[in-house]
Enzyme design. Sequence first.
Site, PDB file in Angstrom:
ATOM      1  CE  LYS A  94      -8.011   3.308  -7.748  1.00 55.80           C
ATOM      2  NZ  LYS A  94      -8.361   2.039  -7.082  1.00 55.80           N
ATOM      3  CB  SER A 100      -9.919   4.914 -11.240  1.00 63.26           C
ATOM      4  OG  SER A 100     -10.325   6.211 -11.629  1.00 63.26           O
ATOM      5  CG  ASN A 149     -13.859  -2.399  -4.078  1.00 65.17           C
ATOM      6  OD1 ASN A 149     -14.115  -1.664  -5.036  1.00 65.17           O
ATOM      7  ND2 ASN A 149     -14.296  -2.142  -2.836  1.00 65.17           N
ATOM      8  CE1 TYR A 160      -8.417   6.568  -6.140  1.00 59.18           C
ATOM      9  CE2 TYR A 160      -8.736   7.718  -8.218  1.00 59.18           C
ATOM     10  CZ  TYR A 160      -9.116   6.737  -7.326  1.00 59.18           C
ATOM     11  OH  TYR A 160     -10.190   5.924  -7.614  1.00 59.18           O
TER      12      TYR A 160
HETATM   13  N1  LIG Z   1     -16.466   6.193  -6.573  1.00 61.41           N
HETATM   14  C1  LIG Z   1     -15.824   6.454  -7.694  1.00 61.41           C
HETATM   15  O1  LIG Z   1     -16.116   7.425  -8.402  1.00 61.41           O
HETATM   16  C2  LIG Z   1     -14.711   5.553  -8.153  1.00 61.41           C
HETATM   17  C3  LIG Z   1     -14.259   5.687  -9.470  1.00 61.41           C
HETATM   18  C4  LIG Z   1     -13.234   4.867  -9.907  1.00 61.41           C
HETATM   19  C5  LIG Z   1     -12.695   3.935  -9.065  1.00 61.41           C
HETATM   20  N2  LIG Z   1     -13.156   3.810  -7.788  1.00 61.41           N
HETATM   21  C6  LIG Z   1     -12.529   2.806  -6.928  1.00 61.41           C
HETATM   22  O2  LIG Z   1     -13.515   1.971  -6.387  1.00 61.41           O
HETATM   23  C7  LIG Z   1     -13.020   1.354  -5.214  1.00 61.41           C
HETATM   24  C8  LIG Z   1     -14.097   1.371  -4.137  1.00 61.41           C
HETATM   25  O3  LIG Z   1     -14.350   2.723  -3.784  1.00 61.41           O
HETATM   26  P1  LIG Z   1     -15.826   3.295  -3.568  1.00 61.41           P
HETATM   27  O4  LIG Z   1     -16.047   4.316  -4.626  1.00 61.41           O
HETATM   28  O5  LIG Z   1     -16.814   2.196  -3.418  1.00 61.41           O
HETATM   29  O6  LIG Z   1     -15.644   4.132  -2.216  1.00 61.41           O
HETATM   30  P2  LIG Z   1     -15.943   3.760  -0.700  1.00 61.41           P
HETATM   31  O7  LIG Z   1     -17.386   3.550  -0.497  1.00 61.41           O
HETATM   32  O8  LIG Z   1     -15.246   4.821   0.082  1.00 61.41           O
HETATM   33  O9  LIG Z   1     -15.205   2.367  -0.499  1.00 61.41           O
HETATM   34  C9  LIG Z   1     -13.837   2.257  -0.252  1.00 61.41           C
HETATM   35  C10 LIG Z   1     -13.589   0.955   0.488  1.00 61.41           C
HETATM   36  O10 LIG Z   1     -12.168   0.818   0.679  1.00 61.41           O
HETATM   37  C11 LIG Z   1     -11.910   0.643   2.063  1.00 61.41           C
HETATM   38  N3  LIG Z   1     -10.695   1.328   2.482  1.00 61.41           N
HETATM   39  C12 LIG Z   1     -10.345   2.613   2.246  1.00 61.41           C
HETATM   40  N4  LIG Z   1      -9.195   2.901   2.866  1.00 61.41           N
HETATM   41  C13 LIG Z   1      -8.819   1.771   3.519  1.00 61.41           C
HETATM   42  C14 LIG Z   1      -7.710   1.441   4.353  1.00 61.41           C
HETATM   43  N5  LIG Z   1      -6.767   2.344   4.666  1.00 61.41           N
HETATM   44  N6  LIG Z   1      -7.648   0.188   4.868  1.00 61.41           N
HETATM   45  C15 LIG Z   1      -8.595  -0.726   4.577  1.00 61.41           C
HETATM   46  N7  LIG Z   1      -9.662  -0.483   3.794  1.00 61.41           N
HETATM   47  C16 LIG Z   1      -9.769   0.766   3.275  1.00 61.41           C
HETATM   48  C17 LIG Z   1     -13.077   1.309   2.773  1.00 61.41           C
HETATM   49  O11 LIG Z   1     -13.193   0.724   4.060  1.00 61.41           O
HETATM   50  P3  LIG Z   1     -13.562   1.579   5.382  1.00 61.41           P
HETATM   51  O12 LIG Z   1     -14.546   2.614   4.967  1.00 61.41           O
HETATM   52  O13 LIG Z   1     -14.120   0.527   6.275  1.00 61.41           O
HETATM   53  O14 LIG Z   1     -12.290   2.169   5.833  1.00 61.41           O
HETATM   54  C18 LIG Z   1     -14.247   0.963   1.867  1.00 61.41           C
HETATM   55  O15 LIG Z   1     -14.750  -0.303   2.172  1.00 61.41           O
HETATM   56  C19 LIG Z   1     -11.729   2.100  -4.856  1.00 61.41           C
HETATM   57  O16 LIG Z   1     -10.608   1.325  -5.234  1.00 61.41           O
HETATM   58  C20 LIG Z   1     -11.814   3.343  -5.719  1.00 61.41           C
HETATM   59  O17 LIG Z   1     -10.544   3.885  -6.036  1.00 61.41           O
HETATM   60  C21 LIG Z   1     -14.152   4.594  -7.312  1.00 61.41           C
END
Ligand SMILES: NC(=O)c1ccc[n+]([C@@H]2O[C@H](COP(=O)([O-])OP(=O)(O)OC[C@H]3O[C@@H](n4cnc5c(N)ncnc54)[C@H](OP(=O)(O)O)[C@@H]3O)[C@@H](O)[C@H]2O)c1
Length: 254
Positions: free
Chosen positions: A158, A141, A90, A154
Amino acid sequence: MSFAGKVVLVTGASSGIGREAAQDFAKHGAVLAISGRDKDGLNSTELECRKNGAKDVLQIQAEFSNQKEVESVVDRVVEKYNRLDILINNAGAWRPGSLVTSTVEDFDTLFAVNVKSMFILTQKAMPYLVESKGNIVNVSSIAGLHAFDGAFVYSMTKAAVDQFTKLVARECAPKGVRVNSVNPASVNTNITRSIEIEGDLDAFQERRAQAHPIGRMGTTQEVSKAILFLASDDSAWTTGSIFVLDGGRCLTVK
Ligand SMILES: NC(=O)c1ccc[n+]([C@@H]2O[C@H](COP(=O)([O-])OP(=O)(O)OC[C@H]3O[C@@H](n4cnc5c(N)ncnc54)[C@H](OP(=O)(O)O)[C@@H]3O)[C@@H](O)[C@H]2O)c1
């Protein structure tokens, strides 16, 4: 749906979708390994998992742009639990940009965090997943499926994740390992909150909500439910699936 006694590794579990999924797996009996960079975030997720019934939670602090740190993650899970049943890939980073404004550093960092780490973790995890007849859910995504403006690199990462899901699913189905992805549209998390806009934030949020025919963004709970379904025996015949959760957003792509 039961994950009793299953060992589940959720990457990027210090916030957002990953935290929600870790809590939900805990509710259904799993023991957890959770990764992220933010120690306070990991502590909060561990607390929530324990409140929801997790007997054990292993925290792994790792920077996913660092190959060595990624390489150690699965070893640490297996050292502690002696097995791995489910891998939720994730963790993901987001950066704005177009072809013109994205930098090579954006490219290297986003591909390292969003794609290369997934490749390494999946390779390392596979022998254990073959043994447990386990499965993988990748968090992708809708940005990988359509050419939306605003997040050029990005979106490329994906698209790579989706092809990775299909390739691993095809290669590993005969070994008894399923691999699927969830592909959300906008969900209210740190990633969407980090998008900087000029002008009125409320008006921007309303426009973003209305871009989805259902009239709102998604929730972490909705994405987590889809992750648990794909990781469960209820989807035993599903592999290589790209599961879109988008409030109808893809229907509006011209
Ligand atoms: N939110 C949306 O609209 C959306 C839509 C489609 C897909 N997604 C996908 O969903 C997934 C989770 O994202 P989220 O929306 O839940 O956002 P989020 O709350 O920012 O979560 C992202 C997670 O990834 C970790 N992460 C980011 N950069 C990292 C790095 N360099 N090294 C290790 N860990 C890292 C973060 O850890 P730390 O904060 O501890 O660094 C956090 O736990 C992602 O793959 C994202 O692309 C999100």
